[in-house]
Scaffold this motif. Sequence first.
Motif, PDB file in Angstrom:
ATOM      1  N   UNK A  41       0.832  -1.213   0.000  1.00 37.65           N
ATOM      2  CA  UNK A  41       0.000   0.000   0.000  1.00 37.65           C
ATOM      3  C   UNK A  41       0.866   1.263   0.000  1.00 37.65           C
ATOM      4  N   UNK A  42       1.955   1.237   0.747  1.00 40.43           N
ATOM      5  CA  UNK A  42       2.858   2.395   0.800  1.00 40.43           C
ATOM      6  C   UNK A  42       3.563   2.604  -0.534  1.00 40.43           C
ATOM      7  N   UNK A  43       3.934   1.499  -1.171  1.00 32.12           N
ATOM      8  CA  UNK A  43       4.568   1.601  -2.495  1.00 32.12           C
ATOM      9  C   UNK A  43       3.580   2.141  -3.513  1.00 32.12           C
ATOM     10  N   UNK A  44       2.309   1.781  -3.359  1.00 32.91           N
ATOM     11  CA  UNK A  44       1.258   2.266  -4.259  1.00 32.91           C
ATOM     12  C   UNK A  44       1.083   3.779  -4.088  1.00 32.91           C
ATOM     13  N   UNK A  45       1.134   4.237  -2.848  1.00 25.84           N
ATOM     14  CA  UNK A  45       1.039   5.677  -2.564  1.00 25.84           C
ATOM     15  C   UNK A  45       2.229   6.407  -3.191  1.00 25.84           C
ATOM     16  N   UNK A  46       3.407   5.822  -3.021  1.00 26.40           N
ATOM     17  CA  UNK A  46       4.620   6.398  -3.610  1.00 26.40           C
ATOM     18  C   UNK A  46       4.502   6.452  -5.140  1.00 26.40           C
ATOM     19  N   UNK A  47       3.961   5.373  -5.722  1.00 26.84           N
ATOM     20  CA  UNK A  47       3.789   5.301  -7.179  1.00 26.84           C
ATOM     21  C   UNK A  47       2.881   6.422  -7.671  1.00 26.84           C
ATOM     22  N   UNK A  48       1.817   6.685  -6.930  1.00 22.97           N
ATOM     23  CA  UNK A  48       0.898   7.772  -7.288  1.00 22.97           C
ATOM     24  C   UNK A  48       1.626   9.120  -7.282  1.00 22.97           C
ATOM     25  N   UNK A  49       2.445   9.347  -6.267  1.00 24.80           N
ATOM     26  CA  UNK A  49       3.181  10.616  -6.174  1.00 24.80           C
ATOM     27  C   UNK A  49       4.223  10.749  -7.284  1.00 24.80           C
ATOM     28  N   UNK A  50       4.695   9.625  -7.803  1.00 21.42           N
ATOM     29  CA  UNK A  50       5.710   9.650  -8.871  1.00 21.42           C
ATOM     30  C   UNK A  50       5.190  10.337 -10.137  1.00 21.42           C
TER      31      UNK A  50
END
Length: 213
Positions: free
Chosen positions: A153-162
């Motif tokens: 979930x945290x990686x998904x959040x990071x991916x969105x910010x990318x």
Amino acid sequence: METQKIKIALVDDHTLFRSGLANLLSEFEELEITFEATNGIDLQSKIKLHEDVQVILMDINMPVMDGFSTTKWIKENYPKSYILALSMFEDEKSIINMIKAGANGYLLKQSKPREVLTAIKQIIEKGFYVNELVTGRLLVSVKNENPSCSITERELTFLQHCSTELTYKEIAALMNVSPRTVDNYRESLFAKLNLKSRTGLVVYGIKNDLIKI
């Protein structure tokens, strides 16, 4: 039996570059150049006469109407036409914005004619072209409906910010973690998805509906 030619269009405000590219690409019997335009407004008037154009080679930086706005307009009005973005530099911010606008691929203007032909053919065949900025495995990842790897979930959040214009440091502040942790998210995703750039992550995210545009 004669093979159907791929109908392409060139949109670039630099006449010398556009004409030169048109001459080089006309050497390939697989291609047919249907029209050339100097910017997005010029394209809007000309594409009405050539609605069957399949691939549009689009410059990013143009006066009057740039590549981003033109790409969005094409995707809304001629969704069947593919767009191959052209740029002088490997500018990740511009590439990501073009992909978010709906471009199907990206190519440097310094590319050899044969590479341009390969990109055009790949877009027709697979719907997307990725160059050296991302690995060839990306296409496999994009088509895989059930990725074997698990994204947290945290990686998904990071991916969105990318997909935003935030720097990695700003992303870390927004997520209330250290820059080192953000680096770990990035490296983890690179390893899981077999990618090697922020652009690659954004392309993957958009193609798999993990990033909301």
